[in-house]
Motif scaffolding. Structure first.
Motif, short mmCIF file in Angstrom:
data_model
loop_
_atom_site.label_atom_id
_atom_site.label_comp_id
_atom_site.label_asym_id
_atom_site.label_seq_id
_atom_site.Cartn_x
_atom_site.Cartn_y
_atom_site.Cartn_z
N ASP A 62 0.83 -1.21 0.00
CA ASP A 62 0.00 0.00 0.00
C ASP A 62 0.87 1.26 0.00
OD1 ASP A 62 -2.31 -1.51 -0.09
OD2 ASP A 62 -2.68 -1.38 2.07
N LEU A 63 1.95 1.24 0.76
CA LEU A 63 2.88 2.38 0.77
C LEU A 63 3.51 2.57 -0.61
CD1 LEU A 63 4.67 1.97 4.19
CD2 LEU A 63 3.33 3.94 3.45
N THR A 64 3.91 1.47 -1.22
CA THR A 64 4.50 1.53 -2.56
C THR A 64 3.52 2.15 -3.55
OG1 THR A 64 5.86 -0.40 -2.11
CG2 THR A 64 5.50 0.15 -4.42
N ALA A 65 2.27 1.76 -3.46
CA ALA A 65 1.25 2.28 -4.38
C ALA A 65 1.08 3.79 -4.23
CB ALA A 65 -0.08 1.56 -4.17
N VAL A 66 0.99 4.29 -2.99
CA VAL A 66 0.79 5.73 -2.81
C VAL A 66 2.05 6.51 -3.16
CG1 VAL A 66 -1.10 5.48 -1.15
CG2 VAL A 66 1.23 5.78 -0.31
N ALA A 87 2.40 9.23 -6.27
CA ALA A 87 2.89 10.58 -6.02
C ALA A 87 4.19 10.87 -6.78
CB ALA A 87 3.12 10.78 -4.52
N GLY A 88 4.66 9.90 -7.55
CA GLY A 88 5.88 10.08 -8.33
C GLY A 88 7.14 9.98 -7.50
N LEU A 89 7.06 9.31 -6.35
CA LEU A 89 8.22 9.15 -5.48
C LEU A 89 8.85 7.78 -5.68
CD1 LEU A 89 6.65 10.78 -2.32
CD2 LEU A 89 8.34 11.78 -3.85
N PRO A 90 10.16 7.67 -5.45
CA PRO A 90 10.90 6.43 -5.75
C PRO A 90 10.70 5.34 -4.70
CG PRO A 90 12.37 8.05 -4.80
CD PRO A 90 11.03 8.72 -4.95
N ALA A 91 9.59 4.64 -4.78
CA ALA A 91 9.28 3.60 -3.79
C ALA A 91 10.37 2.54 -3.74
CB ALA A 91 7.93 2.96 -4.11
N ARG A 92 10.90 2.14 -4.89
CA ARG A 92 11.92 1.07 -4.91
C ARG A 92 13.17 1.52 -4.16
NH1 ARG A 92 12.31 -3.73 -6.20
NH2 ARG A 92 10.39 -3.78 -7.34
N GLN A 93 13.56 2.77 -4.26
CA GLN A 93 14.73 3.26 -3.52
C GLN A 93 14.47 3.24 -2.02
OE1 GLN A 93 15.46 7.13 -5.18
NE2 GLN A 93 16.86 6.33 -6.71
N ILE A 94 13.24 3.52 -1.62
CA ILE A 94 12.90 3.56 -0.20
C ILE A 94 12.81 2.16 0.39
CG2 ILE A 94 11.13 4.23 1.46
CD1 ILE A 94 10.54 6.61 -0.47
#
Length: 83
Positions: free
Chosen positions: A60-64, A68-75
């Motif tokens: 769910d965090l990855t989806a939001v 939002a155009g934020l780098p989920a994979r880096q996080i």
């Protein structure tokens, strides 16, 4: 990323906190339900499967973050590789 300790209802209202933990993306809570009111209480998150948890799932965090155009994979890195 910033961790903010909220200690009172007035501060919760000012920041848009609707329970703990609250995650804000540029000041917006992507998980807030309609009519959510500011609070320093505990918060329940519902996953896409309807299960209750004390925090949003990595998915769910990855989806939001992605929306939002934020780098989920880096996080989240390796956590996402387990899917």
């Amino acid at each position: 990323m910033e961790l903010v300790e909220v200690t009172g209802e007035a501060e919760a209202a000012r920041l848009g906190m609707t329970g703990s933990p609250t995650i804000l993306l540029d000041g917006v809570d992507p998980f807030a339900g309609a009519g959510a009111v500011p609070s320093v209480s505990c918060r329940i998150y519902r996953g896409s499967d309807g299960a209750a948890a004390g925090a949003p799932s990595v998915q769910d965090l990855t989806a939001v973050l992605s929306a939002a155009g934020l780098p989920a994979r880096q996080i989240f890195g390796a956590l996402l590789d387990d899917d």
